[in-house]
Design a protein around this motif. Sequence first.
Motif, mmCIF file in Angstrom:
data_model
loop_
_atom_site.group_PDB
_atom_site.id
_atom_site.type_symbol
_atom_site.label_atom_id
_atom_site.label_comp_id
_atom_site.label_asym_id
_atom_site.label_seq_id
_atom_site.Cartn_x
_atom_site.Cartn_y
_atom_site.Cartn_z
ATOM 1 N N LEU A 48 21.411 31.478 41.853
ATOM 2 C CA LEU A 48 20.067 31.941 42.230
ATOM 3 C C LEU A 48 19.628 33.126 41.369
ATOM 4 O O LEU A 48 18.636 33.784 41.663
ATOM 5 C CB LEU A 48 20.044 32.345 43.716
ATOM 6 N N GLY A 49 20.378 33.402 40.305
ATOM 7 C CA GLY A 49 20.016 34.501 39.403
ATOM 8 C C GLY A 49 20.060 35.844 40.113
ATOM 9 O O GLY A 49 19.236 36.712 39.853
ATOM 10 N N GLN A 50 21.022 36.018 41.010
ATOM 11 C CA GLN A 50 21.036 37.245 41.826
ATOM 12 C C GLN A 50 21.770 38.393 41.130
ATOM 13 O O GLN A 50 23.000 38.404 41.035
ATOM 14 C CB GLN A 50 21.650 36.947 43.195
ATOM 15 N N LEU A 99 19.230 45.245 42.445
ATOM 16 C CA LEU A 99 19.026 46.675 42.159
ATOM 17 C C LEU A 99 19.358 47.430 43.439
ATOM 18 O O LEU A 99 18.766 47.154 44.490
ATOM 19 C CB LEU A 99 17.563 46.927 41.785
ATOM 20 N N LEU A 150 8.358 36.196 48.467
ATOM 21 C CA LEU A 150 8.869 34.815 48.525
ATOM 22 C C LEU A 150 10.334 34.804 48.131
ATOM 23 O O LEU A 150 10.662 35.127 46.981
ATOM 24 C CB LEU A 150 8.119 33.961 47.488
ATOM 25 N N GLU A 151 11.195 34.441 49.059
ATOM 26 C CA GLU A 151 12.632 34.434 48.769
ATOM 27 C C GLU A 151 13.207 33.071 49.127
ATOM 28 O O GLU A 151 13.030 32.588 50.248
ATOM 29 C CB GLU A 151 13.330 35.556 49.546
ATOM 30 N N GLU A 197 5.577 39.618 45.592
ATOM 31 C CA GLU A 197 6.914 39.828 45.036
ATOM 32 C C GLU A 197 7.689 38.516 45.113
ATOM 33 O O GLU A 197 7.724 37.870 46.165
ATOM 34 C CB GLU A 197 7.680 40.926 45.805
ATOM 35 N N ILE A 198 8.290 38.129 44.001
ATOM 36 C CA ILE A 198 9.141 36.931 43.998
ATOM 37 C C ILE A 198 10.595 37.381 44.031
ATOM 38 O O ILE A 198 10.996 38.238 43.238
ATOM 39 C CB ILE A 198 8.906 36.076 42.720
ATOM 40 N N GLY A 222 15.363 39.405 47.583
ATOM 41 C CA GLY A 222 16.806 39.583 47.804
ATOM 42 C C GLY A 222 17.060 40.503 48.978
ATOM 43 O O GLY A 222 16.446 40.359 50.046
ATOM 44 N N ASP A 261 10.719 28.493 47.975
ATOM 45 C CA ASP A 261 10.937 28.457 46.532
ATOM 46 C C ASP A 261 9.607 28.797 45.858
ATOM 47 O O ASP A 261 8.604 28.109 46.094
ATOM 48 C CB ASP A 261 11.395 27.040 46.156
ATOM 49 N N ALA A 262 9.593 29.829 45.031
ATOM 50 C CA ALA A 262 8.337 30.273 44.402
ATOM 51 C C ALA A 262 7.718 29.180 43.529
ATOM 52 O O ALA A 262 6.521 29.180 43.287
ATOM 53 C CB ALA A 262 8.609 31.513 43.553
ATOM 54 N N LEU A 266 13.465 46.401 45.775
ATOM 55 C CA LEU A 266 12.154 46.592 45.151
ATOM 56 C C LEU A 266 11.051 46.547 46.223
ATOM 57 O O LEU A 266 10.075 47.302 46.155
ATOM 58 C CB LEU A 266 11.929 45.512 44.078
#
Length: 279
Positions: free
Chosen positions: A24-26, A29, A75-76, A52-53, A56, A102-103, A60
């Motif tokens: 999921l590209g996690q 931050l 959207l998460e 915000e996409i 997580g 899903d964005a 942010l």
Amino acid sequence: MAIDSLPPLRDVITTHDLRAKKSLGQNFLLDLNLTSKIARQAGDLTGHDILEIGPGPGGLTRGLLAEGARRVVALEKDARCMPALSEISDAYPGQLQVLNQDALTLDHAEYLTAPVRVVANLPYNVGTELLVRWLTPKDWPPFWDTLTLMFQKEVAQRIVATPGSKAYGRLAILAQWRCDARIAMTLPPEAFSPPPKIHSAVVHLTALPAPKFPADAKILSQTVAQAFNQRRKMLRASLKGLRPDIEDRIVAAGLKPTSRAEEISLEGFCALARQVAAD
Ligand code: SAM
């Protein structure tokens, strides 16, 4: 100084067992002062809806709300993050709407009220695709005023690239034709948990009311894609097939048929697209 009264992000991750998933590209931050700083790169947030996409665990998101966003729509895709994000909604009543979606499959514009800013630490696997969608809407100006987006540094450099550089290509033309684009911040791998292999950068794009040079969006996109598809070839060869008399049209656009795509300015590509579109 704490930016809000919610628990530190490391505790949030432990409490909700949010181990990062590579698929999921996690890369999260965890420093809230850093996420507030990224939020500030988007400009004044008061009086704006923020899209915000991929919030997580919400670092942010918290930065955006602490910096005064009127409303955040987040959207998460990962359902595991929902309980952590609910805690943020509770701390900012009526200001955070979280969609477990899903964005790529959602028409997010319908959830937002203008003026809109998009701010995201994007999942790397879908970042470029989302950017291209936001840059190529049916109508211009788009639903958003600004995009403030984290990318791999190499992708950020492609967005702001100028002619003659290796990074210059379709993404630069798409981004710079109807937007001002600049790199606002760069971040080392250690800023994220887990650290990715590459450096990252935040790009800030501001939508212009009208394109910098006239051209038909579809024809410009097609011409640029074809020219850069074979970027080492001369235009007269790479654009063969676009129009039977392409060489004459290249000359009519004020360009040399022997030039290569990476030497052509944005203005030059727009002139070429107008010639390709002509009867
Ligand atoms: N915003 C958080 C931060 O800065 O710590 C997380 C950023 S992380 C790079 C990317 C987030 O996007 C992850 O939470 C991931 O689950 C989510 N994601 C991945 N693919 C997605 C998709 N197609 N639609 C929505 N969210 C997605």
